[in-house]
Design an enzyme around this catalytic site. Structure first.
Site, PDB file in Angstrom:
ATOM      1  CG  ASP A 171     113.414 -74.026  28.294  1.00 16.85           C
ATOM      2  OD1 ASP A 171     112.380 -74.549  28.748  1.00 16.85           O
ATOM      3  OD2 ASP A 171     113.515 -72.812  28.064  1.00 16.85           O
ATOM      4  CE  LYS A 218     103.687 -68.063  20.021  1.00 17.86           C
ATOM      5  NZ  LYS A 218     102.808 -68.970  20.771  1.00 17.86           N
ATOM      6  CB  SER A 253     106.809 -76.766  26.418  1.00 19.28           C
ATOM      7  OG  SER A 253     105.481 -76.607  26.887  1.00 19.28           O
ATOM      8  CB  ALA A 254     105.089 -78.871  31.292  1.00 18.30           C
ATOM      9  CG  ASP A 255     102.505 -76.898  26.372  1.00 19.03           C
ATOM     10  OD1 ASP A 255     102.261 -76.660  27.571  1.00 19.03           O
ATOM     11  OD2 ASP A 255     102.503 -76.028  25.490  1.00 19.03           O
ATOM     12  CD  GLU A 259      96.416 -71.424  25.591  1.00 18.42           C
ATOM     13  OE1 GLU A 259      97.048 -70.950  26.553  1.00 18.42           O
ATOM     14  OE2 GLU A 259      96.927 -71.776  24.521  1.00 18.42           O
TER      15      GLU A 259
END
Length: 315
Positions: free
Chosen positions: A140, A161, A142-144, A28
């Site tokens: 909220d 994390k 993540s789109a991950d 990335e």
């Protein structure tokens, strides 16, 4: 779809490796553009690619340059992601960047998506995004996670994390039917720390075993990606007591500053780097190196497995 008609550019080096069945690993660009200070970020980007090349693996650093997603960057492209101000580009941002001919550093989600479209099967990152603390109110997430449910790419990460909601992230991955395996562990790592205390069901012992999981996933036709949770060795993790103290201070500072919603995590991560005196940054780099090395081993094992299968079918 022919390579010429694809809405992205595959570098000659990556295209040749893919066409010949040689190992390739996606990297990335957000970690370079947004996650590391200059000029350390350029040195890190070059180092990550060199780790792979020295192992006989082709690096495919991914970014959007002037509206065009690039799978594999030349030296100038690497310098651009390290030196230019770029937006963070998730999957939803790709068509907008294309229309505006703008540049962006790809997140885990966008990198996994583009790698999958290009046929790159292994991807190394630092840590995944996940479900944020307080997501029951902020929504909220993540789109991950959703991208991994569609990418078909094996992602090597040091978990997520510890500022995130780890149990909720694991539950979400289960709901999305994304396989999660620990590399020689069943204790899901929490990025800076080798373990989180949250147990995952499966562990794998080596890269060839991961390649066999990938083959089985393909044969079953599920289409999801695979998460390989790769903890740092204990001697390289952040000191747990210091980690806990800095995190507690960071959360207190966010509350005192009135930071809420999606602004919380960027605030926390920036605060942690400063409050740790740079220790967290050095651990970040060790994490990335560790994941890149393992991803290279997996890509080699996958290339060998595919090659052996092709030879068997030809007999």
């Amino acid at each position: 779809m022919s390579r010429a008609s694809r809405p992205f550019h595959v570098s000659a080096e990556v295209a040749e490796a893919l066409d010949s069945g040689r190992p390739v690993v996606a990297l990335e660009s957000t970690i370079i553009s947004h996650g590391l200070p200059r000029p350390r970020n350029l040195e890190a980007a070059q180092e990550f690619e060199e780790i792979l090349r020295s192992a006989g693996v082709t690096p495919a650093t991914i970014a959007v340059l002037d509206g065009v997603p690039h799978i594999g960057l030349d030296a100038e492209g690497v310098r651009r992601i390290a030196g230019e101000e770029m937006a963070k580009a998730s999957v939803r941002d790709l068509p907008i960047l294309a229309a505006k001919a703008a540049s962006g550093a790809t997140t885990v989600a966008a990198t996994a998506y583009l790698a999958g479209r290009a046929g790159v099967r292994v991807f190394a990152t630092g840590g995944l995004g996940g479900v944020h603390r307080g997501a029951s109110e902020s929504f909220d997430e993540s789109a991950d996670l959703s991208a991994l449910a569609l990418s078909g790419v094996t992602v090597v990460s040091a978990g997520v994390k510890s500022v995130l909601d780890i149990p909720a992230t694991l539950e979400r991955l289960e709901t999305l039917s994304v396989p999660v395996v620990g590399y020689r562990t069943t204790d899901f790592p929490s990025f800076w720390l080798s373990g989180s205390g949250h147990t995952i069901d499966w562990s794998v012992d080596d890269a060839p075993e991961i390649a066999r999981v990938m083959r089985s996933q393909d044969e079953l036709g599920h289409g999801q990606g695979i998460v390989v949770a790769n903890p740092l060795p204990l001697e390289k993790q952040w000191n747990p007591e210091e980690h806990d103290r800095v995190l507690a201070t960071a959360f207190a500072a966010a509350e005192e500053a009135g930071v809420t919603g999606k602004a919380v995590t960027p605030f926390l991560l920036g605060f942690i780097v400063e409050a740790s005196g740079g220790t967290s940054l050095e651990v970040n780099l060790d994490i990335a190196r560790n994941n890149v090395r393992l991803a290279g081993e997996i890509a080699i094992a996958w290339s060998s497995l595919v090659s052996d299968a092709s030879d068997d079918s030809a007999d």
